[in-house]
Design a protein around this motif. Structure first.
Motif, PDB file in Angstrom:
ATOM      1  N   SER A 131     -28.896 -65.097 -30.544  1.00  0.00           N
ATOM      2  CA  SER A 131     -28.434 -66.313 -29.891  1.00  0.00           C
ATOM      3  C   SER A 131     -26.987 -66.530 -30.294  1.00  0.00           C
ATOM      4  CB  SER A 131     -29.297 -67.519 -30.285  1.00  0.00           C
ATOM      5  OG  SER A 131     -29.144 -67.783 -31.666  1.00  0.00           O
ATOM      6  N   THR A 160     -25.682 -69.864 -30.696  1.00  0.00           N
ATOM      7  CA  THR A 160     -25.623 -71.311 -30.847  1.00  0.00           C
ATOM      8  C   THR A 160     -24.338 -71.714 -31.557  1.00  0.00           C
ATOM      9  OG1 THR A 160     -28.024 -71.345 -30.997  1.00  0.00           O
ATOM     10  CG2 THR A 160     -26.852 -73.305 -31.734  1.00  0.00           C
ATOM     11  N   VAL A 167     -25.299 -63.828 -21.022  1.00  0.00           N
ATOM     12  CA  VAL A 167     -26.683 -63.482 -21.341  1.00  0.00           C
ATOM     13  C   VAL A 167     -26.969 -62.070 -20.876  1.00  0.00           C
ATOM     14  CG1 VAL A 167     -29.115 -64.097 -21.017  1.00  0.00           C
ATOM     15  CG2 VAL A 167     -27.374 -65.895 -21.152  1.00  0.00           C
ATOM     16  N   LYS A 196     -30.719 -62.102 -24.580  1.00  0.00           N
ATOM     17  CA  LYS A 196     -29.888 -62.247 -25.780  1.00  0.00           C
ATOM     18  C   LYS A 196     -28.468 -62.593 -25.381  1.00  0.00           C
ATOM     19  CE  LYS A 196     -32.619 -59.068 -28.623  1.00  0.00           C
ATOM     20  NZ  LYS A 196     -32.593 -57.885 -29.507  1.00  0.00           N
ATOM     21  N   ALA A 197     -27.656 -62.917 -26.365  1.00  0.00           N
ATOM     22  CA  ALA A 197     -26.265 -63.302 -26.112  1.00  0.00           C
ATOM     23  C   ALA A 197     -25.370 -62.099 -26.367  1.00  0.00           C
ATOM     24  CB  ALA A 197     -25.863 -64.472 -26.992  1.00  0.00           C
TER      25      ALA A 197
END
Length: 409
Positions: free
Chosen positions: A35, A37, A60, A64-65
């Motif tokens: 992620s 964040t 994305v 997942k990032a």
């Protein structure tokens, strides 16, 4: 021919690298994270604590990032083994990305390559609160209610305080931003604090002793407060006396300087005198060694002396009285000491002869015109005098002319 081929290949490689660097504006690599964040585009990318680029894009990919990083030319290219970590920039703020390059001897990662990445799970406030036990949460709720009661009715005052505290909050933000940015320094500081805490734990007994000693010292200081107060009260007079004394120092120094100048020649001769004393001191060493038995015997003698003096005191008191009684007789006999000595000397000379029987005396009777002195009717020859009262010792040719003193004769 082989050497020429190697040179040509090296030139082609250099040309290729130069063309690649000229044709590329930024060196970009990507990392796939669980992620992203609080990771935003434009956030700085750090290497060894310094900014080395920024986050170019976030999208994305397969749930997942995928984060694309634009690395500055001064820090590119990266090498195989490089990894990415997402760290806290501040407690409740965005994150920043830290890149650790691989060994310089590894292969270079091309532009657009992928890196390994790791992002720890974010810690939310509710997770922190859930970790607290019920008693702590109850006290925290009570604290919040008390804070609410304190703030209620003073909102404007709090607002004014917050407005005036803007510069302080900004400075605190800078400090927190620096703490969040300088990750290696914080790690080093935490490591040192940990080592210090371990050292303090190992020296727990010593710390207790120090604290106990400080407590005792504080108690004694409190007990000596009155004396300290009296000392401070007397301090001004002492300082005045010291000031007057120091005021006299220049005059004394002016008088001492000529004295020291006069002593300078003598002090300059001291090294020579010390050199001459060295042989004497060497010769005295055996004597000092021989003095040890004498000092030991003197020590024993001095130990017995007080008892001897105590026992001799009565006798000395009587002896003092006897000497005082004999003093007039001694003073009377003192002038006749040479005459007595001459008498015994003459008598010994007369008895010095010795034959086979024993000693015998040889007497010499001297008759002179002076023998007629007993006859007052006979005139004395010229150059003869009549002395009815000769000086004591005159017979031994050592007359004591002042034997009678100034008293009546």
């Amino acid at each position: 021919m082989r050497r020429l081929m190697v040179i040509a290949l090296a030139a082609v490689a250099v040309f290729g690298v130069g063309a690649w660097s000229l044709s590329t504006d930024d060196y970009r690599v990507s990392v796939l994270l669980p992620s992203a964040t609080n990771v935003v585009e434009g956030s700085p990318v750090l290497m060894n604590g310094f900014e080395a680029g920024e986050v170019a894009s976030i999208r994305v990919q397969d749930g997942k990032a995928r984060v694309e990083l634009a690395i500055d030319a001064d820090h590119s290219p990266l090498h195989d083994g490089a990894k990415v970590e997402v760290e806290w920039r501040a407690l409740l703020s965005e994150r920043h990305i830290t890149v650790t390059d691989g060994p310089a001897g590894n292969a270079a990662i091309p532009d657009g390559g992928m890196l390994k990445g790791d992002m720890p799970a974010p810690m939310e406030l509710d997770q922190v609160l859930a970790a607290l036990d019920p008693e702590t949460r109850t006290r925290l709720a009570s604290l919040v209610r008390r804070l609410d009661g304190t703030v209620t009715g003073h909102e404007q005052d709090l607002r004014s305080t917050l407005k005036t505290s803007g510069p302080a909050v900004a400075a605190l933000g800078d400090v927190l931003r620096g703490l969040g940015t300088d990750g290696p320094a914080i790690k080093q500081m935490v490591g040192r604090v940990n080592a210090m805490v371990q050292t303090l734990t190992a020296r727990d007994g010593d710390l207790r002793t120090i604290v106990s000693s400080l407590s005792t010292l504080s108690a004694e200081t409190a007990g000596q407060r009155q004396r300290l107060s009296d000392t401070l009260a007397a301090l001004p007079g002492t300082l005045d006396t010291a000031n007057r004394t120091l005021g006299n120092v220049p005059g004394v120094a002016d008088k001492v300087v000529p004295l020291l100048d006069g002593l300078r020649p003598a002090t300059e001769r001291l090294p020579g005198v010390a050199g001459n004393l060295a042989p004497v001191l060497r010769d005295l060493r055996p004597l000092v060694g021989e003095l040890r038995p004498t000092l030991a015997a003197a020590d024993v003698l001095l130990d017995n002396t007080p008892g001897l003096l105590d026992s001799a005191h009565p006798a000395v008191t009587g002896l003092n009285s006897a000497v005082g009684a004999l003093l007039p007789a001694v003073q009377f006999l003192r002038p006749y000491t040479p005459e007595l000595a001459a008498h015994f000397s003459t008598w010994g000379s007369a008895m010095a002869n010795y034959d086979q029987n024993s000693h015998y005396a040889r007497l010499h009777i001297s008759v002179s015109p002076e023998t007629v002195n007993l006859n007052p009717g006979v005139m004395l020859p010229p150059d003869f005098t009549y002395r009815p009262y000769p000086f004591p010792g005159e017979a031994g040719r050592q007359p004591w002319t002042d034997a009678f003193g100034s008293g009546v004769r």
